[in-house]
Design a protein around this motif. Structure first.
Motif, PDB file in Angstrom:
ATOM      1  N   GLU A  62     -14.012  34.783 -19.177  1.00 55.76           N
ATOM      2  CA  GLU A  62     -13.966  35.515 -17.907  1.00 55.76           C
ATOM      3  C   GLU A  62     -14.224  34.591 -16.720  1.00 55.76           C
ATOM      4  O   GLU A  62     -13.573  34.715 -15.676  1.00 55.76           O
ATOM      5  CB  GLU A  62     -14.983  36.650 -17.925  1.00 55.76           C
ATOM      6  N   ARG A  63     -15.155  33.658 -16.868  1.00 53.00           N
ATOM      7  CA  ARG A  63     -15.450  32.714 -15.789  1.00 53.00           C
ATOM      8  C   ARG A  63     -14.243  31.822 -15.517  1.00 53.00           C
ATOM      9  O   ARG A  63     -13.869  31.589 -14.368  1.00 53.00           O
ATOM     10  CB  ARG A  63     -16.680  31.874 -16.146  1.00 53.00           C
ATOM     11  N   ALA A  64     -13.588  31.345 -16.582  1.00 49.90           N
ATOM     12  CA  ALA A  64     -12.404  30.499 -16.411  1.00 49.90           C
ATOM     13  C   ALA A  64     -11.267  31.276 -15.763  1.00 49.90           C
ATOM     14  O   ALA A  64     -10.590  30.770 -14.856  1.00 49.90           O
ATOM     15  CB  ALA A  64     -11.969  29.938 -17.761  1.00 49.90           C
ATOM     16  N   ARG A  65     -11.056  32.508 -16.187  1.00 53.73           N
ATOM     17  CA  ARG A  65      -9.985  33.324 -15.596  1.00 53.73           C
ATOM     18  C   ARG A  65     -10.248  33.631 -14.129  1.00 53.73           C
ATOM     19  O   ARG A  65      -9.325  33.726 -13.333  1.00 53.73           O
ATOM     20  CB  ARG A  65      -9.820  34.616 -16.380  1.00 53.73           C
ATOM     21  N   SER A  66     -11.511  33.789 -13.761  1.00 50.62           N
ATOM     22  CA  SER A  66     -11.828  34.096 -12.368  1.00 50.62           C
ATOM     23  C   SER A  66     -11.555  32.901 -11.451  1.00 50.62           C
ATOM     24  O   SER A  66     -11.401  33.062 -10.249  1.00 50.62           O
ATOM     25  CB  SER A  66     -13.282  34.536 -12.229  1.00 50.62           C
ATOM     26  N   GLN A  67     -11.499  31.704 -12.016  1.00 53.48           N
ATOM     27  CA  GLN A  67     -11.251  30.511 -11.219  1.00 53.48           C
ATOM     28  C   GLN A  67      -9.772  30.192 -11.076  1.00 53.48           C
ATOM     29  O   GLN A  67      -9.399  29.310 -10.307  1.00 53.48           O
ATOM     30  CB  GLN A  67     -11.982  29.310 -11.837  1.00 53.48           C
ATOM     31  N   LEU A  68      -8.918  30.909 -11.817  1.00 55.88           N
ATOM     32  CA  LEU A  68      -7.478  30.689 -11.705  1.00 55.88           C
ATOM     33  C   LEU A  68      -6.973  31.218 -10.368  1.00 55.88           C
ATOM     34  O   LEU A  68      -7.453  32.223  -9.862  1.00 55.88           O
ATOM     35  CB  LEU A  68      -6.741  31.403 -12.842  1.00 55.88           C
ATOM     36  N   ARG A  69      -6.008  30.528  -9.827  1.00 53.47           N
ATOM     37  CA  ARG A  69      -5.394  30.985  -8.575  1.00 53.47           C
ATOM     38  C   ARG A  69      -4.563  32.234  -8.844  1.00 53.47           C
ATOM     39  O   ARG A  69      -4.103  32.461  -9.952  1.00 53.47           O
ATOM     40  CB  ARG A  69      -4.496  29.899  -8.003  1.00 53.47           C
ATOM     41  N   SER A  70      -4.365  33.004  -7.809  1.00 56.57           N
ATOM     42  CA  SER A  70      -3.507  34.177  -7.923  1.00 56.57           C
ATOM     43  C   SER A  70      -2.716  34.312  -6.643  1.00 56.57           C
ATOM     44  O   SER A  70      -2.937  33.601  -5.680  1.00 56.57           O
ATOM     45  CB  SER A  70      -4.352  35.431  -8.169  1.00 56.57           C
ATOM     46  N   GLY A  71      -1.772  35.214  -6.633  1.00 61.81           N
ATOM     47  CA  GLY A  71      -0.964  35.426  -5.446  1.00 61.81           C
ATOM     48  C   GLY A  71       0.401  34.789  -5.571  1.00 61.81           C
ATOM     49  O   GLY A  71       0.751  34.232  -6.610  1.00 61.81           O
ATOM     50  N   PRO A  72       1.180  34.841  -4.520  1.00 60.12           N
ATOM     51  CA  PRO A  72       2.571  34.386  -4.595  1.00 60.12           C
ATOM     52  C   PRO A  72       2.745  32.873  -4.658  1.00 60.12           C
ATOM     53  O   PRO A  72       3.758  32.393  -5.111  1.00 60.12           O
ATOM     54  CB  PRO A  72       3.185  34.942  -3.316  1.00 60.12           C
ATOM     55  N   GLY A  73       1.767  32.095  -4.218  1.00 60.50           N
ATOM     56  CA  GLY A  73       1.925  30.642  -4.216  1.00 60.50           C
ATOM     57  C   GLY A  73       2.736  30.167  -3.025  1.00 60.50           C
ATOM     58  O   GLY A  73       3.200  30.958  -2.203  1.00 60.50           O
ATOM     59  N   LEU A  74       2.922  28.885  -2.958  1.00 59.14           N
ATOM     60  CA  LEU A  74       3.655  28.279  -1.845  1.00 59.14           C
ATOM     61  C   LEU A  74       5.124  28.106  -2.204  1.00 59.14           C
ATOM     62  O   LEU A  74       5.476  27.986  -3.373  1.00 59.14           O
ATOM     63  CB  LEU A  74       3.059  26.898  -1.521  1.00 59.14           C
ATOM     64  N   THR A  75       5.969  28.089  -1.199  1.00 57.19           N
ATOM     65  CA  THR A  75       7.396  27.846  -1.430  1.00 57.19           C
ATOM     66  C   THR A  75       7.712  26.356  -1.377  1.00 57.19           C
ATOM     67  O   THR A  75       8.738  25.929  -1.880  1.00 57.19           O
ATOM     68  CB  THR A  75       8.254  28.583  -0.392  1.00 57.19           C
TER      69      THR A  75
END
Length: 87
Positions: free
Chosen positions: A24-37
């Motif tokens: 859970e700690r590792a997953r919470s540190q992953l980026r999320s969202g659309p990202g950059l183009t």
């Protein structure tokens, strides 16, 4: 095995809880969202397929590969003998 007041599966339950917390700690540190183009390092376009596959992506494949390679070259010999790690 005699463990006092602990139940038979108490040790395994504790191990499972520790692993679950780490995941859970590792997953919470992953980026999320659309990202950059476009890559924030070299300004190259980041393909749509990469942005879908890697949420929150900020680097193109080449820059990410270079960054991963730089991180891997830490000088710590994980496969060598204990003596080689002490040098």
């Amino acid at each position: 095995m005699a463990t006092g007041w602990a139940g038979d599966g108490a040790v395994q339950d504790q191990i499972d809880a520790t692993v679950k917390d780490a995941i859970e700690r590792a997953r919470s540190q992953l980026r999320s969202g659309p990202g950059l183009t476009r890559c924030e390092e070299c300004d190259a376009p980041i393909p749509e397929a990469r942005r879908v596959a890697v949420p929150g992506v900020r680097l193109c494949v080449d820059c990410q590969a270079q960054q991963d390679e730089d991180r891997a070259a830490t000088g710590y010999n994980r496969r060598g003998s204990k003596d080689s790690q002490l040098r």
